[in-house]
Design a protein around this motif. Structure first.
Motif, PDB file in Angstrom:
ATOM      1  N   ASP A   1       0.804  -1.232   0.000  1.00  0.00           N
ATOM      2  CA  ASP A   1       0.000   0.000   0.000  1.00  0.00           C
ATOM      3  C   ASP A   1       0.835   1.281   0.000  1.00  0.00           C
ATOM      4  OD1 ASP A   1      -2.373  -1.492   0.017  1.00  0.00           O
ATOM      5  OD2 ASP A   1      -2.395  -1.580   2.200  1.00  0.00           O
ATOM      6  N   ALA A   2       2.151   1.182   0.041  1.00  0.00           N
ATOM      7  CA  ALA A   2       2.976   2.387  -0.036  1.00  0.00           C
ATOM      8  C   ALA A   2       3.130   2.802  -1.494  1.00  0.00           C
ATOM      9  CB  ALA A   2       4.347   2.144   0.588  1.00  0.00           C
ATOM     10  N   GLU A   3       2.769   4.034  -1.788  1.00  0.00           N
ATOM     11  CA  GLU A   3       2.794   4.553  -3.152  1.00  0.00           C
ATOM     12  C   GLU A   3       3.496   5.908  -3.173  1.00  0.00           C
ATOM     13  OE1 GLU A   3       1.836   2.934  -5.718  1.00  0.00           O
ATOM     14  OE2 GLU A   3       0.558   1.341  -4.904  1.00  0.00           O
ATOM     15  N   PRO A   4       4.040   6.301  -4.341  1.00  0.00           N
ATOM     16  CA  PRO A   4       4.621   7.641  -4.442  1.00  0.00           C
ATOM     17  C   PRO A   4       3.627   8.705  -3.980  1.00  0.00           C
ATOM     18  CG  PRO A   4       5.159   6.366  -6.391  1.00  0.00           C
ATOM     19  CD  PRO A   4       4.186   5.532  -5.600  1.00  0.00           C
TER      20      PRO A   4
ATOM     21  N   VAL B   1       7.814   8.422   0.085  1.00  0.00           N
ATOM     22  CA  VAL B   1       7.820   7.217  -0.746  1.00  0.00           C
ATOM     23  C   VAL B   1       7.961   7.629  -2.206  1.00  0.00           C
ATOM     24  CG1 VAL B   1       6.488   5.205  -1.475  1.00  0.00           C
ATOM     25  CG2 VAL B   1       6.413   5.960   0.922  1.00  0.00           C
ATOM     26  N   ASN B   2       8.881   6.994  -2.922  1.00  0.00           N
ATOM     27  CA  ASN B   2       9.181   7.353  -4.307  1.00  0.00           C
ATOM     28  C   ASN B   2       8.737   6.311  -5.324  1.00  0.00           C
ATOM     29  OD1 ASN B   2      10.779   9.774  -3.526  1.00  0.00           O
ATOM     30  ND2 ASN B   2      12.136   8.235  -2.646  1.00  0.00           N
TER      31      ASN B   2
ATOM     32  N   VAL C   1       2.361   3.396   7.011  1.00  0.00           N
ATOM     33  CA  VAL C   1       2.215   4.203   5.805  1.00  0.00           C
ATOM     34  C   VAL C   1       1.227   5.332   6.091  1.00  0.00           C
ATOM     35  CG1 VAL C   1       1.502   4.223   3.387  1.00  0.00           C
ATOM     36  CG2 VAL C   1       2.702   2.223   4.323  1.00  0.00           C
ATOM     37  N   ILE C   2       1.635   6.553   5.797  1.00  0.00           N
ATOM     38  CA  ILE C   2       0.759   7.722   5.923  1.00  0.00           C
ATOM     39  C   ILE C   2       0.303   8.082   4.520  1.00  0.00           C
ATOM     40  CG2 ILE C   2       0.538  10.061   6.844  1.00  0.00           C
ATOM     41  CD1 ILE C   2       3.083   9.485   8.498  1.00  0.00           C
ATOM     42  N   LYS C   3      -0.931   7.772   4.216  1.00  0.00           N
ATOM     43  CA  LYS C   3      -1.426   7.911   2.862  1.00  0.00           C
ATOM     44  C   LYS C   3      -1.659   9.376   2.491  1.00  0.00           C
ATOM     45  CE  LYS C   3      -2.293   5.138   0.446  1.00  0.00           C
ATOM     46  NZ  LYS C   3      -1.390   4.481  -0.552  1.00  0.00           N
ATOM     47  N   GLY C   4      -1.236   9.715   1.266  1.00  0.00           N
ATOM     48  CA  GLY C   4      -1.534  11.024   0.703  1.00  0.00           C
ATOM     49  C   GLY C   4      -0.786  12.180   1.326  1.00  0.00           C
ATOM     50  N   VAL C   5       0.234  11.894   2.119  1.00  0.00           N
ATOM     51  CA  VAL C   5       1.038  12.951   2.752  1.00  0.00           C
ATOM     52  C   VAL C   5       2.463  12.814   2.245  1.00  0.00           C
ATOM     53  CG1 VAL C   5       1.936  13.889   4.909  1.00  0.00           C
ATOM     54  CG2 VAL C   5      -0.416  13.037   4.803  1.00  0.00           C
ATOM     55  N   SER C   6       2.968  13.836   1.590  1.00  0.00           N
ATOM     56  CA  SER C   6       4.326  13.776   1.053  1.00  0.00           C
ATOM     57  C   SER C   6       5.320  14.364   2.047  1.00  0.00           C
ATOM     58  CB  SER C   6       4.415  14.530  -0.280  1.00  0.00           C
ATOM     59  OG  SER C   6       4.130  15.906  -0.085  1.00  0.00           O
ATOM     60  N   THR C   7       6.528  13.844   2.022  1.00  0.00           N
ATOM     61  CA  THR C   7       7.634  14.354   2.834  1.00  0.00           C
ATOM     62  C   THR C   7       8.828  14.494   1.901  1.00  0.00           C
ATOM     63  OG1 THR C   7       6.815  13.291   4.850  1.00  0.00           O
ATOM     64  CG2 THR C   7       9.146  13.894   4.811  1.00  0.00           C
TER      65      THR C   7
END
Length: 316
Positions: A51-54, A171-172, A209-215
């Motif tokens: 479930d980890a996505e860019p 996540v890339n 996994v924190i969905k929809g949050v970019s770092t």
């Protein structure tokens, strides 16, 4: 190819080898003789995170880091470290001698013993285990050496990556592809000679996994502080990246505008150095969470650090 598939919320116990792959065990085992260059700094993984996505963020909480052996090693290299010439810093001075130091690790007393090689001086230092290299796959189908720190994490080499710390990485690629290794029994800030007290470890970590949050740049959170990490050359650019990211994070958490956040970080922040010897240098920017408004969500990311910290406590 991933070595295993894991899910958000899983607890992993990972065995890692030292940066020399266990081949340096005594003063006669000079790394240039016993190690296959450039096959240094091995990591365990990668782990495919379901479930980890860019565009997501992977939170990794370091629950425990235990030395796997009762000894560790350090060394100097002829062309590596902050105080010798390298391919990027060309001078006419002769290269440093290659030398190995062996450290006794006493887990019961929590000490690491430094012994001088030319005199009988020794001193016991606090055991402060950390993970030097931890990261996800870089984006754009890029392949990076494990010795390189950058936006994906990698060889960050900061003592702040100790038990109790939560690391946030953007996540890339699909599955994130998490890997870690390069344990140190301890390391001074800056890792001046380029080598910590290198150890194999058993490292326990929890992931989410924190969905929809970019770092964009790696971030750390402890019970006391939030920290941003910048990786670049020259050193001042790494410093600027870390400071700029921490100011943005502080503003996001508190509602302060950028200049107020800039002023607060300028007067109350810390700027510990991770390393000054890798292909990119690492600098951190840190601020005490107690200085932020009480209404701010602690650390951001939905107060995830506190929850992961509690989960780690329940593992004991």
């Amino acid at each position: 190819m991933p070595v295993a598939h894991v899910r958000s919320g899983d607890v992993l116990q990972v065995h890692t080898e030292d940066c020399f792959a266990g081949l340096v065990r005594g003063p006669a085992d000079l790394p240039s003789r016993v190690c296959r260059m450039p096959y240094l700094n091995p990591v365990s993984g990668p782990f495919f995170v379901e479930d980890a996505e860019p565009g997501d963020t992977l939170a990794i909480h370091l629950a425990a880091i235990t030395p796997a052996r009762d000894w560790g090693v350090s060394s100097t290299f002829p062309h590596f470290g902050a105080l010798t010439f390298t391919s990027h810093t060309a001078t006419l001075q002769p290269p440093l001698d290659e030398r190995v130091w062996v450290y006794d690790i006493d887990r019961q007393s929590g000490t690491v013993r430094f012994r001088a090689t030319e005199t009988d001086h020794y001193v016991d230092l606090p055991l402060d285990p950390m993970i030097g290299t931890i990261g996800v796959a870089p984006g754009g189908f890029e392949a990076r050496s494990t010795i390189v720190p950058d936006v994906h994490g990698g060889n960050l080499d900061t003592p702040e990556l100790r038990p109790g710390t939560t690391l946030y990485l953007g996540v890339n690629v699909h599955g994130a592809m998490l890997a870690l290794g390069d344990g140190h029994a301890r390391q001074g800030e800056g890792e001046a000679c380029g080598v910590g007290v290198e150890i194999a470890t058993v490292t326990t970590l929890t992931i989410e996994v924190i969905k929809g949050v970019s770092t964009v740049w790696p971030r750390l959170e402890t019970d006391r502080e939030i920290m941003s990490i910048g990786c670049a050359r020259p050193l001042e650019d790494a410093y600027r990246i870390a400071q700029r990211d921490l100011i943005a994070w502080t503003a996001e958490l508190t509602g302060l505008d950028d200049l107020d956040a800039y002023q607060l970080v300028s007067q109350a922040g810390r700027a510990p150095i991770g390393n000054v010897c890798d292909p990119n240098y690492t600098v951190l920017a840190a601020i005490d969470k107690a200085l932020l408004p009480a209404s701010a969500p602690v650390g951001g990311y939905g107060a995830l650090h506190a929850r992961l910290r509690q989960c780690a406590a329940e593992l004991r």
